[in-house]
Motif scaffolding. Structure first.
Motif, mmCIF file in Angstrom:
data_model
loop_
_atom_site.group_PDB
_atom_site.id
_atom_site.type_symbol
_atom_site.label_atom_id
_atom_site.label_comp_id
_atom_site.label_asym_id
_atom_site.label_seq_id
_atom_site.Cartn_x
_atom_site.Cartn_y
_atom_site.Cartn_z
ATOM 1 N N GLU A 129 0.843 -1.204 0.000
ATOM 2 C CA GLU A 129 0.000 0.000 0.000
ATOM 3 C C GLU A 129 0.877 1.252 0.000
ATOM 4 O O GLU A 129 1.820 1.377 0.782
ATOM 5 N N VAL A 130 0.576 2.188 -0.879
ATOM 6 C CA VAL A 130 1.325 3.440 -0.948
ATOM 7 C C VAL A 130 0.908 4.329 0.218
ATOM 8 O O VAL A 130 -0.287 4.526 0.472
ATOM 9 N N PHE A 131 1.902 4.858 0.941
ATOM 10 C CA PHE A 131 1.605 5.753 2.055
ATOM 11 C C PHE A 131 2.729 6.766 2.183
ATOM 12 O O PHE A 131 3.743 6.698 1.485
ATOM 13 N N GLU A 132 2.582 7.708 3.085
ATOM 14 C CA GLU A 132 3.615 8.706 3.327
ATOM 15 C C GLU A 132 3.619 9.091 4.796
ATOM 16 O O GLU A 132 2.624 8.923 5.505
ATOM 17 N N PHE A 133 4.753 9.576 5.250
ATOM 18 C CA PHE A 133 4.892 10.058 6.620
ATOM 19 C C PHE A 133 4.554 11.551 6.638
ATOM 20 O O PHE A 133 5.120 12.326 5.869
ATOM 21 N N TYR A 134 3.665 11.927 7.524
ATOM 22 C CA TYR A 134 3.246 13.327 7.581
ATOM 23 C C TYR A 134 3.998 14.137 8.634
ATOM 24 O O TYR A 134 3.935 15.368 8.630
ATOM 25 N N ASN A 135 4.692 13.442 9.522
ATOM 26 C CA ASN A 135 5.392 14.124 10.608
ATOM 27 C C ASN A 135 6.852 13.707 10.647
ATOM 28 O O ASN A 135 7.187 12.544 10.382
ATOM 29 N N GLU A 136 7.709 14.657 10.992
ATOM 30 C CA GLU A 136 9.123 14.348 11.181
ATOM 31 C C GLU A 136 9.288 13.512 12.441
ATOM 32 O O GLU A 136 8.521 13.618 13.384
ATOM 33 N N GLY A 137 10.303 12.688 12.459
ATOM 34 C CA GLY A 137 10.579 11.886 13.638
ATOM 35 C C GLY A 137 11.409 10.672 13.296
ATOM 36 O O GLY A 137 11.816 10.470 12.145
ATOM 37 N N PHE A 138 11.674 9.855 14.300
ATOM 38 C CA PHE A 138 12.413 8.620 14.115
ATOM 39 C C PHE A 138 11.428 7.483 14.317
ATOM 40 O O PHE A 138 10.849 7.320 15.393
ATOM 41 N N TYR A 139 11.230 6.675 13.267
ATOM 42 C CA TYR A 139 10.137 5.721 13.239
ATOM 43 C C TYR A 139 10.617 4.280 13.350
ATOM 44 O O TYR A 139 11.696 3.920 12.861
ATOM 45 N N THR A 140 9.767 3.465 13.981
ATOM 46 C CA THR A 140 9.971 2.024 14.094
ATOM 47 C C THR A 140 8.843 1.325 13.351
ATOM 48 O O THR A 140 7.671 1.623 13.576
ATOM 49 N N ILE A 141 9.215 0.405 12.464
ATOM 50 C CA ILE A 141 8.235 -0.318 11.664
ATOM 51 C C ILE A 141 8.294 -1.798 12.031
ATOM 52 O O ILE A 141 9.370 -2.400 12.061
ATOM 53 N N ASN A 142 7.141 -2.366 12.336
ATOM 54 C CA ASN A 142 7.033 -3.786 12.657
ATOM 55 C C ASN A 142 5.988 -4.441 11.770
ATOM 56 O O ASN A 142 4.986 -3.819 11.422
#
Length: 403
Positions: free
Chosen positions: A220-233
């Motif tokens: 699924e195409v998506f985007e991050f709207y906020n700056e930050g350091f992200y964890t993906i599980n």
């Protein structure tokens, strides 16, 4: 005479053998953004089934892809020699994408229990010169994920170490699994690396969780709207995490003058930096610092801005971790000293070598540690660096660009 000949043959044999070990491979080309080629890679794994995506970009108009022979082998450590008949040729059958002067290869294999390292041999046939790229298959206690961030419209990984806000991507498993993903983040408030002679231990700011929690499905195409350091599980693999920094839409450029001033912390005094940060007219404060402190000569001041902030952009590509590249220990050293003339690496440390003004060598050693799900390079600091640091900063401040 026979003794000298035997000694010569022994030394030659030792050197040839050492060249087959990654611990003796010279890697400074990896940090030279003007090198004839640039490399990037991503690793995904499902159990012992591995896929390494290797991006090879021609960076010089004088070279062609036909100038190179590519191959790889798998080793147990950095001190292991290249296995006999262990090389696998990298050729067009493994190409999964071709763009302008760059080629992405998918290297697929099954890892044995003690396999720790892939070594890619990039051989320039025309010049008879080998370059080696080390690709860790397991980094300390951090295992590769069975999914990666992919480009929106190409079935290749997103290779950059950071993502700009509102840039569209997908999460995908290269192993034909259909996964559901959860994405959480914390604010990007990590500190700036202090100078190499500063041995004071400073506590990092406490992490603040972002309110937004993403959920997305396979492809699924998506985007991050906020700056930050992200964890993906992935829900099926809760113990495996993919980490990524999301920066603003301008990074590694700067959209506002308050952000533009921050990297000047390495070449300004405490009072100068404080005055710029607290000024009611930050733009004027920035211009005053450049014109009055660096040089009133327009060419020199423009060169300072050009070269200093070009290194910021290079650091983004090279050193971004849980913070912008220039804020890391390696980014800090790179910002002031530039490209190291020699780089050596093993499982535990990375060594950078620079020429000294006194004719010797300056050596920076970084410990490789695994914290918070990422690999960090922590400089072993010492007061011995003060004189070299101050001299390099002085060169920047007086318009003698180190480039």
């Amino acid at each position: 005479m026979k003794y000298l000949l035997s000694l010569s043959l022994l030394l030659t044999s030792t050197l040839l053998s050492a060249q087959q070990r990654m611990s003796s491979a010279e890697l400074s080309y990896l940090y030279d953004q003007e090198h004839e080629f640039l490399t990037r890679y991503k690793v995904a794994a499902l159990g012992n089934h591995y896929k390494v995506y290797f991006n090879f970009m021609l960076n010089n108009g004088n070279v062609r892809i036909s100038d190179y022979q590519l191959s790889y082998d798998i080793r147990n450590s950095y001190i292991d020699e290249k296995p006999v008949s262990g090389s696998v040729k990298i050729d067009t059958t493994q190409v999964v994408d071709v763009a302008f002067r760059q080629f992405t290869y998918e290297l697929e294999f099954f890892k044995e229990e003690n396999d720790k390292l892939m070594v890619i041999d990039i051989y320039n046939v025309v010049r008879d010169e080998h370059f080696y790229l080390d690709v860790p298959l397991v980094e300390g206690n951090i295992k590769p994920t069975p999914f990666l961030i992919f480009e929106k419209d190409k079935d290749i990984p997103f290779f950059s170490k950071y993502i700009n806000r509102n840039y569209q991507v997908r999460l995908m498993s290269p192993f034909d699994e259909s996964l559901n993903y959860e994405i959480s983040g914390v604010e990007n408030n990590r500190g700036i690396a202090p100078p190499p002679f500063d041995e004071v231990n400073r506590n990092e700011p406490s992490l603040t969780a972002l309110d937004t929690l993403y959920g997305t499905t396979e492809g699924e195409v998506f985007e991050f709207y906020n700056e930050g350091f992200y964890t993906i599980n992935a829900s099926d693999y809760p113990d495996l995490s993919y980490k990524v920094l999301v920066a603003d839409e301008y990074y590694p450029y700067f959209g506002e003058y308050p952000e533009l001033i921050q990297p000047l912390i390495y070449v300004s005094t405490n009072d100068e930096y404080k005055d710029m940060r607290e000024s009611d007219d930050v733009r004027s404060a920035f211009e005053e610092f450049v014109n009055n402190t660096i040089s009133a000569n327009e060419r020199i001041s423009k060169d300072f801005i050009k070269y200093y902030f070009r290194r910021i952009r290079k650091s983004a590509r090279l050193f971004t971790e849980d913070r912008e590249g220039w804020k890391t220990d390696r980014g800090m050293v790179y910002q002031v000293f530039g490209n190291p003339i020699q780089v050596f690496r093993n499982e535990k440390t990375e060594l950078w070598v620079f020429p000294s003004e006194e004719g010797g060598r300056i050596r920076f050693i970084f410990d490789i540690v695994y914290e918070d799900g990422i690999t960090r390079y922590k400089l072993i600091r010492g007061k011995r660096y003060r004189e070299s640091w101050m001299l390099a900063v002085s060169q920047w401040r007086t318009g003698r660009i180190i480039e």
